[in-house]
Design a protein around this motif. Structure first.
Motif, PDB file in Angstrom:
ATOM      1  N   GLY A   1      95.565 111.553  70.979  1.00  0.00           N
ATOM      2  CA  GLY A   1      94.283 112.669  71.621  1.00  0.00           C
ATOM      3  C   GLY A   1      93.276 112.727  70.188  1.00  0.00           C
ATOM      4  N   LEU A   2      93.940 112.861  68.854  1.00  0.00           N
ATOM      5  CA  LEU A   2      93.885 113.536  67.995  1.00  0.00           C
ATOM      6  C   LEU A   2      92.904 112.123  67.032  1.00  0.00           C
ATOM      7  CD1 LEU A   2      96.589 114.602  65.988  1.00  0.00           C
ATOM      8  CD2 LEU A   2      94.507 115.909  66.184  1.00  0.00           C
ATOM      9  N   GLY A   3      93.223 110.791  67.561  1.00  0.00           N
ATOM     10  CA  GLY A   3      92.119 109.801  67.378  1.00  0.00           C
ATOM     11  C   GLY A   3      91.208 109.577  67.750  1.00  0.00           C
TER      12      GLY A   3
ATOM     13  N   GLY B   1     102.478 125.854  72.622  1.00  0.00           N
ATOM     14  CA  GLY B   1     101.526 124.571  71.994  1.00  0.00           C
ATOM     15  C   GLY B   1     100.448 124.457  72.459  1.00  0.00           C
ATOM     16  N   ILE B   2     100.099 122.784  72.241  1.00  0.00           N
ATOM     17  CA  ILE B   2      99.049 122.016  72.001  1.00  0.00           C
ATOM     18  C   ILE B   2      99.142 121.510  73.664  1.00  0.00           C
ATOM     19  CG2 ILE B   2      97.590 120.661  71.056  1.00  0.00           C
ATOM     20  CD1 ILE B   2      98.679 121.189  68.377  1.00  0.00           C
ATOM     21  N   THR B   3      98.345 121.243  74.669  1.00  0.00           N
ATOM     22  CA  THR B   3      97.784 121.076  75.992  1.00  0.00           C
ATOM     23  C   THR B   3      96.882 119.849  75.893  1.00  0.00           C
ATOM     24  OG1 THR B   3      97.138 122.668  76.813  1.00  0.00           O
ATOM     25  CG2 THR B   3      99.216 122.892  76.530  1.00  0.00           C
TER      26      THR B   3
ATOM     27  N   GLU C   1     104.207 113.645  70.718  1.00  0.00           N
ATOM     28  CA  GLU C   1     104.173 113.267  70.103  1.00  0.00           C
ATOM     29  C   GLU C   1     102.707 112.586  70.780  1.00  0.00           C
ATOM     30  OE1 GLU C   1     106.845 112.759  67.017  1.00  0.00           O
ATOM     31  OE2 GLU C   1     107.953 114.584  67.294  1.00  0.00           O
ATOM     32  N   GLU C   2     103.702 111.290  71.174  1.00  0.00           N
ATOM     33  CA  GLU C   2     102.178 110.433  71.490  1.00  0.00           C
ATOM     34  C   GLU C   2     101.057 110.761  72.431  1.00  0.00           C
ATOM     35  OE1 GLU C   2     102.710 106.295  74.650  1.00  0.00           O
ATOM     36  OE2 GLU C   2     104.568 107.016  73.501  1.00  0.00           O
TER      37      GLU C   2
ATOM     38  N   TRP D   1      89.862 116.893  63.043  1.00  0.00           N
ATOM     39  CA  TRP D   1      91.036 117.815  63.942  1.00  0.00           C
ATOM     40  C   TRP D   1      92.276 117.661  63.292  1.00  0.00           C
ATOM     41  CZ3 TRP D   1      89.830 122.342  66.626  1.00  0.00           C
ATOM     42  CH2 TRP D   1      88.717 121.905  67.120  1.00  0.00           C
ATOM     43  N   SER D   2      93.010 118.392  62.805  1.00  0.00           N
ATOM     44  CA  SER D   2      94.508 118.402  62.559  1.00  0.00           C
ATOM     45  C   SER D   2      95.489 118.486  62.913  1.00  0.00           C
ATOM     46  CB  SER D   2      94.584 117.601  60.956  1.00  0.00           C
ATOM     47  OG  SER D   2      94.126 119.319  60.534  1.00  0.00           O
ATOM     48  N   ILE D   3      96.912 118.779  62.820  1.00  0.00           N
ATOM     49  CA  ILE D   3      97.593 120.081  62.988  1.00  0.00           C
ATOM     50  C   ILE D   3      98.208 120.026  61.885  1.00  0.00           C
ATOM     51  CG2 ILE D   3      99.764 120.366  64.342  1.00  0.00           C
ATOM     52  CD1 ILE D   3      97.874 118.930  65.829  1.00  0.00           C
ATOM     53  N   GLU D   4      98.207 121.926  61.998  1.00  0.00           N
ATOM     54  CA  GLU D   4      98.326 122.747  61.113  1.00  0.00           C
ATOM     55  C   GLU D   4      99.074 123.957  61.792  1.00  0.00           C
ATOM     56  OE1 GLU D   4      95.526 123.493  58.687  1.00  0.00           O
ATOM     57  OE2 GLU D   4      94.284 121.912  58.159  1.00  0.00           O
ATOM     58  N   GLU D   5     100.238 124.083  61.156  1.00  0.00           N
ATOM     59  CA  GLU D   5     100.688 125.404  61.877  1.00  0.00           C
ATOM     60  C   GLU D   5     100.980 125.423  63.407  1.00  0.00           C
ATOM     61  OE1 GLU D   5      98.978 129.127  59.931  1.00  0.00           O
ATOM     62  OE2 GLU D   5     100.011 127.996  57.823  1.00  0.00           O
TER      63      GLU D   5
END
Length: 99
Positions: A15-17, A79-81, A9-10, A22-26
């Motif tokens: 990374g999103l910052g 998932g996201i890498t 999560e951190e 960009w966002s996380i969707e589904e």
């Protein structure tokens, strides 16, 4: 291709910052773009496709007239890498506006 570790999560928040729009969707890293014309949207999709081929990491792409949606996940990792964050940065190199 080896299994890429999932981001915690951190790491994901950090990374999103650095990825405006960009966002996380589904469970996928997602961004929606709006272009002035259909041809501009298609040109962007073609550029994304070329980058994805070079990186050997391919997004889900949705094209609807002037709107393009990109969704990224590393399928073999579940998932996201970091590959998804790197791809998002590469795709944003020549974007239009976010929708």
């Amino acid at each position: 291709m080896g299994k890429e570790p999932l981001l915690n999560e951190e790491e994901l928040a950090e990374g999103l910052g650095r990825l405006p729009g960009w966002s996380i969707e589904e469970g996928r890293l997602t961004k929606k773009y709006l272009f002035p014309a259909f041809a501009d949207a298609v040109a962007f999709v073609n550029r994304v496709a070329a980058v994805a081929e070079r990186m050997n990491h391919h997004p889900f792409i949705s094209l609807d007239y002037r709107r393009v949606t990109l969704k990224l996940t590393t399928w073999h990792s579940g998932g996201i890498t970091r590959l998804d964050l790197e791809s998002a940065r590469a795709y944003d190199g020549g974007e239009s506006s976010s929708d």
